[in-house]
Write an enzyme that holds these catalytic residues in place. Structure first.
Site, PDB file in Angstrom:
ATOM      1  N   THR A 229      38.791  26.549  39.726  1.00 52.90           N
ATOM      2  CA  THR A 229      37.923  27.839  39.444  1.00 52.90           C
ATOM      3  C   THR A 229      36.909  27.426  38.469  1.00 52.90           C
ATOM      4  O   THR A 229      37.165  26.649  37.454  1.00 52.90           O
ATOM      5  CB  THR A 229      38.347  29.193  38.950  1.00 52.90           C
TER       6      THR A 229
ATOM      7  N   PHE B 206      34.353  28.053  35.422  1.00 57.04           N
ATOM      8  CA  PHE B 206      33.761  29.253  34.413  1.00 57.04           C
ATOM      9  C   PHE B 206      32.402  28.867  33.713  1.00 57.04           C
ATOM     10  O   PHE B 206      32.282  27.549  33.523  1.00 57.04           O
ATOM     11  CB  PHE B 206      34.804  29.373  33.487  1.00 57.04           C
TER      12      PHE B 206
END
Length: 280
Positions: free
Chosen positions: A172, A174
């Site tokens: 992921t 960010f």
């Protein structure tokens, strides 16, 4: 007084882990929603917010494409987190006793092999770490959780299996937000830079093609391009873009000149250092 970084989710979640990895000296502040995390920074109660923006398997994080352009906050950095899930149970619980597995919908979708192998019933929870907290509260050996590794110690659970995600490349991205400030000049950023911006094309034929053409002809790598509707009209489309480069670099200056000619609206959301993960 310690600096504070806000995030959406429960203690022990992946967003919490991203905060502690990137800013180990900061105090992490859990928030119920992305809007709440933004508000903590706007109010000054937190200096930064750690917000997931896209995942290699699930794609873009829901709502972020509309929330980011609306906020007055500025992107000052990025962080990539390798996503890991462990199977957690109450102390003494076993996989043979388990019948239900609780977690966020994305975590359940990313651990399908384990769920099928043990014939577990997937049950959606609003948060991965929140599912671990609930399993601990229920104290029921038939209910287990899929959560990040740190959730086991935090909520007093046993780990039945580690790294149970289907794809070991699951990552992921960010972005780190701070209160709006003057964009950092090229001299303030050593090494590679990333620029994030949004724009709306003019209502003329081939406007998107022409607006983006300057990035291709100037050799600029575009790493993200997403569209979203605005104002409830299918004809009103905004685009969110990440490119590798700084607005003061000569190729970017020329590309932005072409972009502005074919757009009715354009705003830079942040200029920040490229995370080393991009070069792996």
């Amino acid at each position: 007084m310690a600096n504070v970084i806000a995030y959406q989710g429960e203690p022990g979640s992946n967003s919490h882990l991203a905060c502690t990895e990137k800013y180990p000296d900061f105090e992490s502040m859990p928030c119920a929603s992305f809007e709440d995390a933004f508000a903590e920074v706007t109010s000054g109660r937190a200096q930064l917010a750690m917000i997931p923006i896209e995942n290699t398997l699930a794609g873009r994080v829901a709502d972020i494409h509309t929330l980011l352009p609306e906020t007055t906050l500025q992107i000052i950095g990025e962080h990539y987190l390798r996503i890991r899930f462990n199977l957690l149970a109450i102390p003494g619980g076993t996989i043979e006793q388990a019948t239900e597995v609780h977690s966020h919908v994305h975590a359940l979708g990313q651990c399908r092999k384990l769920i099928r192998e043990f014939g577990l019933k997937p049950v959606i929870n609003g948060d991965t770490a929140g599912s671990a907290r609930d399993v601990a509260k229920w104290n029921d050996p038939t209910k287990v959780s899929l959560a990040p590794p740190g959730a086991a110690e935090l909520y007093g659970l046993d780990t039945l299996a580690v790294d149970v995600e289907d794809d070991p490349t699951n990552t992921t991205r960010f972005v780190i937000l701070a209160d709006k400030a003057p964009l950092r000049g090229r001299g303030e950023l050593a090494g590679d830079a990333v620029t994030s911006f949004v724009f709306r094309v003019r209502n003329v034929p081939s406007a998107l093609y022409k607006a983006l053409g300057g990035f291709a002809t100037n050799g600029i790598n575009m790493t993200r391009l997403e569209s979203y509707m605005v104002g409830g009209e299918f004809a009103a489309t905004m685009f969110m873009v990440d490119v590798e480069g700084h607005p003061e670099d000569a190729p970017m200056v020329h590309a932005f000149e072409e972009l502005r000619f074919f757009t009715s609206e354009m705003r830079v959301m942040g200029v920040y250092p490229a995370d080393p993960f991009r070069r792996r």
